[in-house]
Design a protein around this motif. Structure first.
Motif, PDB file in Angstrom:
ATOM      1  N   THR A 139       0.507  -1.385  -0.177  1.00 50.24           N
ATOM      2  CA  THR A 139      -0.090  -0.551  -0.406  1.00 50.24           C
ATOM      3  C   THR A 139       0.472   1.001  -0.048  1.00 50.24           C
ATOM      4  OG1 THR A 139      -0.004   0.251   2.390  1.00 50.24           O
ATOM      5  CG2 THR A 139      -1.359  -1.597   0.914  1.00 50.24           C
ATOM      6  N   TRP A 140       0.048   2.641  -0.414  1.00 56.87           N
ATOM      7  CA  TRP A 140       0.994   3.566  -0.252  1.00 56.87           C
ATOM      8  C   TRP A 140       1.878   4.017   0.881  1.00 56.87           C
ATOM      9  CZ3 TRP A 140       2.900   6.154  -3.976  1.00 56.87           C
ATOM     10  CH2 TRP A 140       2.462   6.336  -4.867  1.00 56.87           C
ATOM     11  N   ASP A 141       0.105   3.806   2.136  1.00 57.22           N
ATOM     12  CA  ASP A 141       1.342   3.694   3.743  1.00 57.22           C
ATOM     13  C   ASP A 141       2.379   2.955   4.189  1.00 57.22           C
ATOM     14  OD1 ASP A 141      -1.282   5.895   3.413  1.00 57.22           O
ATOM     15  OD2 ASP A 141      -2.714   4.074   5.034  1.00 57.22           O
ATOM     16  N   GLU A 142       1.978   1.665   3.531  1.00 57.58           N
ATOM     17  CA  GLU A 142       3.402   0.701   3.659  1.00 57.58           C
ATOM     18  C   GLU A 142       4.859   1.284   3.407  1.00 57.58           C
ATOM     19  OE1 GLU A 142       4.582  -3.824   3.009  1.00 57.58           O
ATOM     20  OE2 GLU A 142       2.801  -2.816   3.363  1.00 57.58           O
ATOM     21  N   TYR A 143       4.727   2.203   2.230  1.00 63.07           N
ATOM     22  CA  TYR A 143       5.737   2.631   1.220  1.00 63.07           C
ATOM     23  C   TYR A 143       6.237   3.582   1.533  1.00 63.07           C
ATOM     24  CZ  TYR A 143       8.041   5.031  -1.932  1.00 63.07           C
ATOM     25  OH  TYR A 143       9.321   5.822  -2.273  1.00 63.07           O
ATOM     26  N   GLU A 144       5.342   4.774   2.071  1.00 65.14           N
ATOM     27  CA  GLU A 144       5.950   6.704   2.786  1.00 65.14           C
ATOM     28  C   GLU A 144       6.696   5.300   4.246  1.00 65.14           C
ATOM     29  OE1 GLU A 144       2.141   8.274   3.099  1.00 65.14           O
ATOM     30  OE2 GLU A 144       2.517   8.169   0.473  1.00 65.14           O
ATOM     31  N   ALA A 145       6.028   4.377   4.079  1.00 68.97           N
ATOM     32  CA  ALA A 145       6.450   4.543   5.920  1.00 68.97           C
ATOM     33  C   ALA A 145       8.235   3.503   5.632  1.00 68.97           C
ATOM     34  CB  ALA A 145       5.507   3.109   6.723  1.00 68.97           C
ATOM     35  N   GLU A 146       8.211   2.374   4.917  1.00 69.21           N
ATOM     36  CA  GLU A 146       9.166   2.634   4.349  1.00 69.21           C
ATOM     37  C   GLU A 146      10.352   3.286   3.259  1.00 69.21           C
ATOM     38  OE1 GLU A 146      10.319  -0.013   5.912  1.00 69.21           O
ATOM     39  OE2 GLU A 146       8.085  -1.587   6.431  1.00 69.21           O
ATOM     40  N   ASP A 147       9.701   4.265   3.165  1.00 73.36           N
ATOM     41  CA  ASP A 147      10.880   5.277   2.151  1.00 73.36           C
ATOM     42  C   ASP A 147      11.403   6.077   3.684  1.00 73.36           C
ATOM     43  OD1 ASP A 147      11.476   7.028  -0.121  1.00 73.36           O
ATOM     44  OD2 ASP A 147       9.886   8.158   0.811  1.00 73.36           O
ATOM     45  N   ASP A 148      10.311   5.986   4.381  1.00 80.43           N
ATOM     46  CA  ASP A 148      11.214   6.841   5.393  1.00 80.43           C
ATOM     47  C   ASP A 148      11.836   5.696   6.253  1.00 80.43           C
ATOM     48  OD1 ASP A 148       9.697   9.243   6.193  1.00 80.43           O
ATOM     49  OD2 ASP A 148       8.680   8.334   7.601  1.00 80.43           O
ATOM     50  N   ALA A 149      11.527   4.751   6.379  1.00 79.44           N
ATOM     51  CA  ALA A 149      13.080   4.530   7.019  1.00 79.44           C
ATOM     52  C   ALA A 149      14.196   4.063   6.423  1.00 79.44           C
ATOM     53  CB  ALA A 149      12.437   2.585   7.100  1.00 79.44           C
ATOM     54  N   PHE A 150      14.504   4.107   4.998  1.00 75.28           N
ATOM     55  CA  PHE A 150      15.172   4.137   4.150  1.00 75.28           C
ATOM     56  C   PHE A 150      15.858   5.210   4.206  1.00 75.28           C
ATOM     57  CE2 PHE A 150      17.217   5.245  -0.598  1.00 75.28           C
ATOM     58  CZ  PHE A 150      17.968   4.131  -0.648  1.00 75.28           C
ATOM     59  N   HIS A 151      15.099   6.850   4.309  1.00 70.62           N
ATOM     60  CA  HIS A 151      15.988   7.844   4.434  1.00 70.62           C
ATOM     61  C   HIS A 151      17.108   8.288   5.826  1.00 70.62           C
ATOM     62  CE1 HIS A 151      14.720  10.048   0.665  1.00 70.62           C
ATOM     63  NE2 HIS A 151      13.787   8.784   0.295  1.00 70.62           N
ATOM     64  N   ARG A 152      16.076   6.970   6.723  1.00 66.09           N
ATOM     65  CA  ARG A 152      16.306   7.724   7.810  1.00 66.09           C
ATOM     66  C   ARG A 152      17.907   6.959   8.538  1.00 66.09           C
ATOM     67  NH1 ARG A 152      16.685   5.817  13.801  1.00 66.09           N
ATOM     68  NH2 ARG A 152      16.714   8.431  15.303  1.00 66.09           N
ATOM     69  N   ALA A 153      17.689   5.670   7.338  1.00 62.32           N
ATOM     70  CA  ALA A 153      19.453   4.748   7.270  1.00 62.32           C
ATOM     71  C   ALA A 153      20.090   5.374   6.780  1.00 62.32           C
ATOM     72  CB  ALA A 153      18.864   3.393   7.114  1.00 62.32           C
TER      73      ALA A 153
END
Length: 233
Positions: A139-153
């Motif tokens: 889902t888009w919500d799941e993508y945005e959460a993982e995109d967040d995680a990528f940038h924070r990583a």
């Protein structure tokens, strides 16, 4: 004298609710900038009254663990920077989405450059996992959460706690800013979503310890996001 037992009971109830809320946040692995579920959701999950929840939220806000934005929700505060919560709240109300993107363009390419120089093998492995989870999001919500995680990583991979703190502050504001222009026409990102390849390019540059390429790849990625959102470079 008759009121004393009632006051004591209320104090115990509040303390228990604060403890339950702390446990919920801890077990939910929330990071700085993450938004907590709605009050209605928390009331159902924790089995508490609305008044008890609001008192507990007030306690956590006063100690700097969370900050609340009327109309947008309750957010996890940046660790160890309690005095900045009111400033974050003010910024989230004052900053426009375009200004927010320009701030990201100023900071995140530099973070990618530093990550290319300093990332450990463990950090690179974490980046790969975050990239893959984003690409597989249902889902888009799941993508945005993982995109967040990528940038924070990427910020974590710099090995610089101050830079990570700056990212967390920026990201906390980003989550609270109203993105009224975003319109989703699909359940999840399409397979050819441009961010997937852009994430690959950023990760490749970091893996290859190519600082200038990492900087350029992140800038290209954020410009692409800005173009999709606002139609501008």
């Amino acid at each position: 004298m008759e009121d004393a037992p009632v006051m004591k009971f209320e104090l115990i109830e509040i303390n228990d609710t604060v403890a339950a809320l702390r446990k919920f946040i801890e077990e939910g692995n929330y990071s700085p900038g993450d938004r907590l579920p709605s009050e209605r959701d928390l009331i159902g999950r924790l089995g508490i009254s609305r008044s008890a929840l609001r008192k507990a939220l007030g306690t956590l806000e006063n100690e700097g663990s969370i900050w609340r934005h009327v109309g947008k929700g309750t957010f996890i505060a940046a660790h160890g920077l309690q005095t900045g919560n009111s400033q974050l709240k003010h910024l989230s109300e004052a900053v426009t989405p375009v200004q927010l993107m320009r701030a990201r363009l100023s900071l995140e390419p530099a973070l990618a450059r530093e990550a290319a120089v300093n990332a450990s093998e463990k950090s690179v492995t974490g980046l790969k996992a975050a990239r893959d989870r984003a690409a597989a999001a249902a889902t888009w919500d799941e993508y945005e959460a993982e995109d967040d995680a990528f940038h924070r990583a990427i910020a974590e991979a710099t090995g610089n706690g101050l830079l990570l703190s700056l990212f967390d502050h920026l990201n906390g504001v980003r989550r609270a800013v109203a993105w009224n222009t975003v319109v989703r026409t699909s359940v999840r990102p399409p397979d050819n979503h441009s961010s997937f390849e852009e994430h690959n390019q950023i990760l490749t540059a970091i893996q290859e310890r190519n600082a200038s390429a990492a900087h350029a790849a992140m800038r290209e990625h954020l410009n692409s996001v800005s173009t999709r959102l606002f139609g501008e470079e």
